[in-house]
Design a protein around this motif. Structure first.
Motif, PDB file in Angstrom:
ATOM      1  N   SER A 186      -0.945   0.427  -7.792  1.00 32.93           N
ATOM      2  CA  SER A 186      -2.466   0.748  -7.743  1.00 32.93           C
ATOM      3  C   SER A 186      -3.248   1.519  -6.754  1.00 32.93           C
ATOM      4  O   SER A 186      -2.218   2.300  -5.835  1.00 32.93           O
ATOM      5  CB  SER A 186      -3.134  -0.755  -6.446  1.00 32.93           C
ATOM      6  N   GLY A 187      -3.848   2.578  -6.967  1.00 37.49           N
ATOM      7  CA  GLY A 187      -3.348   3.739  -6.674  1.00 37.49           C
ATOM      8  C   GLY A 187      -3.169   4.936  -7.687  1.00 37.49           C
ATOM      9  O   GLY A 187      -3.465   6.025  -7.588  1.00 37.49           O
ATOM     10  N   LEU A 188      -2.370   4.616  -8.498  1.00 39.06           N
ATOM     11  CA  LEU A 188      -1.212   5.662  -9.314  1.00 39.06           C
ATOM     12  C   LEU A 188      -1.824   5.705 -10.957  1.00 39.06           C
ATOM     13  O   LEU A 188      -1.298   5.777 -11.268  1.00 39.06           O
ATOM     14  CB  LEU A 188       0.150   4.844  -9.527  1.00 39.06           C
ATOM     15  N   ALA A 189      -3.416   5.938 -10.525  1.00 42.26           N
ATOM     16  CA  ALA A 189      -3.978   6.132 -12.078  1.00 42.26           C
ATOM     17  C   ALA A 189      -3.337   7.771 -12.876  1.00 42.26           C
ATOM     18  O   ALA A 189      -3.138   7.435 -13.869  1.00 42.26           O
ATOM     19  CB  ALA A 189      -5.023   6.936 -11.961  1.00 42.26           C
ATOM     20  N   ASN A 190      -2.447   8.535 -12.645  1.00 41.03           N
ATOM     21  CA  ASN A 190      -1.795   9.524 -12.839  1.00 41.03           C
ATOM     22  C   ASN A 190      -1.129   9.355 -13.323  1.00 41.03           C
ATOM     23  O   ASN A 190      -0.230  10.087 -14.538  1.00 41.03           O
ATOM     24  CB  ASN A 190      -2.496  10.949 -12.548  1.00 41.03           C
ATOM     25  N   GLU A 237      -0.403  -5.583  -6.525  1.00 36.29           N
ATOM     26  CA  GLU A 237      -0.927  -3.929  -6.297  1.00 36.29           C
ATOM     27  C   GLU A 237      -0.106  -3.743  -6.023  1.00 36.29           C
ATOM     28  O   GLU A 237      -0.445  -2.350  -5.927  1.00 36.29           O
ATOM     29  CB  GLU A 237      -2.309  -4.404  -5.651  1.00 36.29           C
ATOM     30  N   SER A 279      -0.773   4.077  -2.540  1.00 38.73           N
ATOM     31  CA  SER A 279      -1.752   4.020  -2.644  1.00 38.73           C
ATOM     32  C   SER A 279      -2.330   5.343  -2.523  1.00 38.73           C
ATOM     33  O   SER A 279      -3.731   5.528  -2.846  1.00 38.73           O
ATOM     34  CB  SER A 279      -2.816   2.873  -1.865  1.00 38.73           C
ATOM     35  N   SER A 280      -1.719   6.287  -1.267  1.00 40.17           N
ATOM     36  CA  SER A 280      -2.389   7.494  -1.195  1.00 40.17           C
ATOM     37  C   SER A 280      -2.473   8.890  -2.973  1.00 40.17           C
ATOM     38  O   SER A 280      -2.287   9.337  -2.470  1.00 40.17           O
ATOM     39  CB  SER A 280      -2.288   8.110   0.399  1.00 40.17           C
ATOM     40  N   ASP A 328       0.412  -1.203  -0.027  1.00 36.95           N
ATOM     41  CA  ASP A 328      -0.077   0.264  -0.666  1.00 36.95           C
ATOM     42  C   ASP A 328       1.051   1.310  -0.451  1.00 36.95           C
ATOM     43  O   ASP A 328       0.575   2.707  -0.273  1.00 36.95           O
ATOM     44  CB  ASP A 328      -0.969   0.284   1.570  1.00 36.95           C
ATOM     45  N   THR A 368      -3.383  -1.635 -13.437  1.00 33.91           N
ATOM     46  CA  THR A 368      -3.369  -0.465 -13.246  1.00 33.91           C
ATOM     47  C   THR A 368      -3.419   0.945 -13.846  1.00 33.91           C
ATOM     48  O   THR A 368      -3.688   2.580 -13.324  1.00 33.91           O
ATOM     49  CB  THR A 368      -4.800   0.248 -11.738  1.00 33.91           C
ATOM     50  N   ASN A 415      -1.794   9.581  -5.675  1.00 32.64           N
ATOM     51  CA  ASN A 415      -3.597   9.400  -7.130  1.00 32.64           C
ATOM     52  C   ASN A 415      -2.767  10.444  -7.839  1.00 32.64           C
ATOM     53  O   ASN A 415      -3.315  10.359  -9.196  1.00 32.64           O
ATOM     54  CB  ASN A 415      -4.340   9.234  -6.933  1.00 32.64           C
ATOM     55  N   THR A 416      -2.181  11.243  -7.478  1.00 29.10           N
ATOM     56  CA  THR A 416      -1.703  12.471  -8.781  1.00 29.10           C
ATOM     57  C   THR A 416      -0.270  12.427  -8.786  1.00 29.10           C
ATOM     58  O   THR A 416       0.378  13.450  -9.716  1.00 29.10           O
ATOM     59  CB  THR A 416      -1.955  13.862  -7.963  1.00 29.10           C
TER      60      THR A 416
END
Length: 103
Positions: free
Chosen positions: A37-41, A34, A13-14, A10, A62, A16-17
Motif C-alpha cells: 500500500s502506498g506504491l501507487a506508481n 498491506e 508506505s512513503s 509499513d 493497490t 509513492n513515486t
C-alpha cells in the motif's frame, strides 16, 4: 543472495513515486495484505528466488500501475485468484517455473 526474511507492513508506505521494486534472491516467506500500500506508481515488481508460502489474497490490490510481476514459483490458488482481478495486464501466465504478468 540477500538475507531478508521479513518485510514490515509499513516498509514501503512513503515511497509513492517508486516505479521498480526488486526483492529478488531473498528468503521472504510471507507477504502481508498491506505491504505494498502506498506504491501507487509501482510498475515492475520482482519477487523471484524467494521462499514465499503465504501471500495475502489482496496483497496486490493497490498496485493499479503494475505492468510486470515476476516470481519464480507457481503459488497456491489464493494467489492465483487475486491475480484474476488484474484485467489491465495483457499477459498473465503461471506455470511450474513461475509467474510472469505483464501489461
Amino acid at each position: 543472495m540477500n538475507w531478508i526474511t521479513k518485510l514490515d507492513a509499513d516498509l514501503f508506505s512513503s515511497l509513492n513515486t517508486l516505479r521498480l521494486l526488486s526483492l529478488r534472491k531473498n528468503i521472504i516467506t510471507k507477504l502481508e495484505d498491506e505491504i505494498f500500500s502506498g506504491l501507487a506508481n509501482l510498475q515492475y515488481l520482482y519477487l523471484d528466488n524467494n521462499e514465499l508460502i503465504d501471500i495475502g489474497s489482496s496483497v496486490f490490490g493497490t498496485l493499479f500501475g503494475l505492468k510486470v510481476l515476476i516470481s519464480s514459483r507457481a503459488y497456491d490458488c489464493e494467489f492465483s485468484k487475486s491475480m484474476q482481478e488484474y484485467s489491465y495486464l495483457k499477459e498473465k501466465s503461471q506455470g511450474s517455473g513461475g509467474m510472469r504478468l505483464s501489461g
